[in-house]
Write an enzyme that holds these catalytic residues in place. Structure first.
Site, PDB file in Angstrom:
ATOM      1  N   THR A  12       0.922  -1.325  -0.006  1.00 34.08           N
ATOM      2  CA  THR A  12       0.025   0.095  -0.083  1.00 34.08           C
ATOM      3  C   THR A  12       0.972   1.420  -0.060  1.00 34.08           C
ATOM      4  O   THR A  12       1.494   1.574   0.848  1.00 34.08           O
ATOM      5  CB  THR A  12      -1.160  -0.005   1.246  1.00 34.08           C
ATOM      6  OG1 THR A  12      -1.676  -1.226   1.352  1.00 34.08           O
ATOM      7  CG2 THR A  12      -1.950   1.172   1.124  1.00 34.08           C
ATOM      8  N   LEU A  45      -6.537  -8.110   0.250  1.00 36.57           N
ATOM      9  CA  LEU A  45      -6.644  -9.398   1.146  1.00 36.57           C
ATOM     10  C   LEU A  45      -6.941  -8.908   2.563  1.00 36.57           C
ATOM     11  O   LEU A  45      -6.266  -7.999   3.192  1.00 36.57           O
ATOM     12  CB  LEU A  45      -5.317 -10.129   1.023  1.00 36.57           C
ATOM     13  CG  LEU A  45      -4.786 -10.356  -0.413  1.00 36.57           C
ATOM     14  CD1 LEU A  45      -3.416 -11.155  -0.179  1.00 36.57           C
ATOM     15  CD2 LEU A  45      -5.707 -11.284  -1.033  1.00 36.57           C
ATOM     16  N   LYS A  75      -6.747   1.759  -3.403  1.00 38.15           N
ATOM     17  CA  LYS A  75      -6.516   1.278  -2.049  1.00 38.15           C
ATOM     18  C   LYS A  75      -6.823   1.791  -0.914  1.00 38.15           C
ATOM     19  O   LYS A  75      -7.312   1.454   0.156  1.00 38.15           O
ATOM     20  CB  LYS A  75      -4.902   0.921  -2.064  1.00 38.15           C
ATOM     21  CG  LYS A  75      -4.395  -0.020  -1.066  1.00 38.15           C
ATOM     22  CD  LYS A  75      -5.277  -1.421  -0.595  1.00 38.15           C
ATOM     23  CE  LYS A  75      -4.936  -1.532   0.813  1.00 38.15           C
ATOM     24  NZ  LYS A  75      -4.357  -3.202   0.819  1.00 38.15           N
ATOM     25  N   LEU A 133     -20.572  -3.708   8.796  1.00 34.29           N
ATOM     26  CA  LEU A 133     -21.473  -2.833   9.859  1.00 34.29           C
ATOM     27  C   LEU A 133     -21.412  -3.740  11.205  1.00 34.29           C
ATOM     28  O   LEU A 133     -22.537  -3.361  11.599  1.00 34.29           O
ATOM     29  CB  LEU A 133     -22.738  -2.856   9.294  1.00 34.29           C
ATOM     30  CG  LEU A 133     -23.016  -1.605   8.060  1.00 34.29           C
ATOM     31  CD1 LEU A 133     -24.238  -1.517   7.527  1.00 34.29           C
ATOM     32  CD2 LEU A 133     -22.615  -0.318   8.748  1.00 34.29           C
ATOM     33  N   CYS A 183      -3.591  -2.473   8.902  1.00 38.65           N
ATOM     34  CA  CYS A 183      -4.002  -1.694   7.918  1.00 38.65           C
ATOM     35  C   CYS A 183      -4.685  -0.450   8.184  1.00 38.65           C
ATOM     36  O   CYS A 183      -4.212   0.912   7.765  1.00 38.65           O
ATOM     37  CB  CYS A 183      -4.548  -2.656   6.965  1.00 38.65           C
ATOM     38  SG  CYS A 183      -3.637  -4.026   6.331  1.00 38.65           S
ATOM     39  N   ARG A 229      -1.203  -6.480  16.103  1.00 30.44           N
ATOM     40  CA  ARG A 229      -0.768  -5.206  15.701  1.00 30.44           C
ATOM     41  C   ARG A 229      -2.084  -4.123  15.977  1.00 30.44           C
ATOM     42  O   ARG A 229      -3.159  -4.366  15.486  1.00 30.44           O
ATOM     43  CB  ARG A 229      -0.214  -4.743  14.296  1.00 30.44           C
ATOM     44  CG  ARG A 229       1.006  -5.268  14.273  1.00 30.44           C
ATOM     45  CD  ARG A 229       1.786  -5.205  12.915  1.00 30.44           C
ATOM     46  NE  ARG A 229       1.289  -6.474  12.092  1.00 30.44           N
ATOM     47  CZ  ARG A 229       1.531  -6.552  10.817  1.00 30.44           C
ATOM     48  NH1 ARG A 229       2.374  -5.796  10.340  1.00 30.44           N
ATOM     49  NH2 ARG A 229       1.012  -7.710  10.234  1.00 30.44           N
TER      50      ARG A 229
END
Ligand code: UGA
Length: 432
Positions: free
Chosen positions: A122, A153, A207, A253, A263, A331
């Site tokens: 990214t 992914l 992305k 949701l 991410c 993380r």
């Protein structure tokens, strides 16, 4: 096709293995010798359902290779994917691109014939332009093309997401390369994946905009859940009620703890940082980041209320500590804020996670790993269901806990409040 994946982290390893399974010859390269030695022996560095089987199968049939020799691997390949990490910079919100640029320099020394160089990591808008500049210093422009092919992914679902993607995005300013890359993905496109071809910068932004939008959706329902709790409404009804509107859609949701992982937290910050450089104020995303950063405190306040403001010496059990189910990834998991806080307040904490002991808690006072759900729940005053592993979906609390004083804080709304209450336990959920 002959492919080289640089970086055997999540993105590089999963994509490389899946490309080899589709019939391509793939070399996965990493500078970490131990990691490569382990992979050659079928030892996988990450927990991802189905990955080990695919690695073993394709390594055995020799379509998948592992190497530490970057230069040779690049020379042997037609398409080179850059899959190295882009973490948040120290003392900044922007992405640290040092690994990307150092790999680009290495690539520029090893271009022996035409190659397509692709960022799968990214990377902020204009990174492709920067890579092109680095390569141009050493190589003639007709010897390479730089493209962007973001991945979508999810950890824990990565193989399925690779094989059945909603869409494949290729960002290239060169039509020939875009066609070649479309061919690479043709086995997935013929099975129904949509293919989108854009210019390079647009693919880079797709992305970030996707992750930022999903993070916004989660934060939106989390805030609606806060309102539901006060107004005696079940947020699950709201998720279904709004999700059935096709313009909204039902996925992402699920109200719960703060979103985490490697991410969303990183990418929401990075897109704001990029926009700042273009003097654009992404106020919605800024507000999402702020709301998410306050969420663990809000949930801890609720824990305090559930325990009648007496956390000291209370036995608290955490079921699941990773940022979500089906991963061993810690993380930005909200448990990293919750467990140290409760430990500091004097609680006795036991946690169980299907992926085992976590070093992150090893130095905390009165925080211990339990070997089973039963051992963790036994003797607890409060059970916190922190992640939605299937293992936690049909626990017989009555069998595991003798006292009716047990309180259950279901942060993933896994259980029916009525069922738990009918067993005599006190139930608390999110937004209900
Ligand atoms: C995310 C995206 O979903 C992928 O499409 C993307 O490729 C990936 O980031 C990436 O950029 O590499 P991932 O971080 O693995 O994938 O995890 P998600 O399943 O998206 O979950 C992220 C966080 O949101 C978790 O903390 C999860 O518990 C939370 N979440 C998710 C909710 O609280 N509610 C939901 O309804 C969905």
């Amino acid at each position: 096709m002959k492919l080289c994946m640089i970086g055997t982290g999540y993105v590089g390893l999963v994509s490389g293995v899946c490309f080899s399974d589709l019939g391509n010859e793939v070399i996965c390269v990493d500078k970490d010798q131990d990691k490569i030695n382990n992979l050659k022996q079928g030892i996988i560095p990450i927990y991802e359902p189905g990955l080990e089987e695919l690695v073993l199968k394709n390594y055995k049939n020799k379509r998948l290779k592992f190497s530490t020799n970057l230069s040779n691997s690049i020379k042997k390949s037609d398409i080179v994917f850059i899959c190295v990490g882009t973490p948040t910079k120290k003392n900044s919100t922007g992405a640290d691109l040092s690994q990307i640029f150092s790999v680009a320099k290495e690539i520029s020394k090893s271009i022996n014939k035409f190659k397509i160089i692709i960022t799968k990591s990214t990377v902020p808008v204009t990174t492709g332009d920067e890579i092109e500049k680095i390569l141009s210093k050493k190589v003639n422009k007709n010897k390479f093309s730089v493209a962007s092919n973001p991945e979508f992914l999810r950890e824990g679902e990565a193989i399925r997401d690779f094989i059945y993607p909603d869409r494949v995005v290729i960002g290239s300013n060169d039509k020939k390369s875009a066609t070649k890359l479309r061919n690479l993905y043709s086995p997935l496109i013929s099975k129904g994946a949509k293919f989108i071809s854009t210019n390079r910068r647009a693919a880079e932004l797709i992305k970030y905009a996707s992750n930022a939008f999903l993070a916004t959706k989660i934060t939106f329902i989390n805030e609606i859940a806060n309102l539901c709790e006060k107004a005696q409404i079940d947020v699950e009804d709201i998720s279904i009620g709004i999700g059935l509107d096709k313009r909204i859609g039902s996925r992402f949701l699920r109200a719960g703890p703060a979103y985490g992982g490697s991410c969303f937290p990183k990418d929401t910050k990075a897109i704001v940082n990029t926009a700042d450089k273009f003097k654009i104020n992404l106020s919605v995303i800024k507000s999402v980041i702020n709301s998410n950063s306050l969420r663990s405190k809000l949930l801890l306040k609720k824990v305090n209320e559930i325990l009648n403001k007496k956390i000291r010496n209370k036995n608290i059990c955490f079921l699941g500590v990773t940022f979500k189910a089906n991963t061993d990834d810690m993380r930005d998991s909200s448990s990293l804020e919750m467990i140290p806080f409760l430990s500091k307040k004097g609680a006795q904490i036991k946690y169980y996670d299907p992926t085992g002991f976590k070093k992150e808690f090893s130095n905390l006072k009165n925080v211990n790993f339990a070997n089973s759900i039963g051992e963790a729940v036994k003797g607890s005053d409060l059970v916190i269901l922190h992640t939605e592993w299937n293992d936690f979906k049909s626990i017989n609390f009555k069998k595991l806990h003798s006292s009716k004083n047990l309180k259950i804080y279901d942060m993933r709304n896994i259980y029916s409040p009525l069922k738990i209450k009918s067993q005599g336990f006190k139930y608390f959920g999110i937004g209900r």
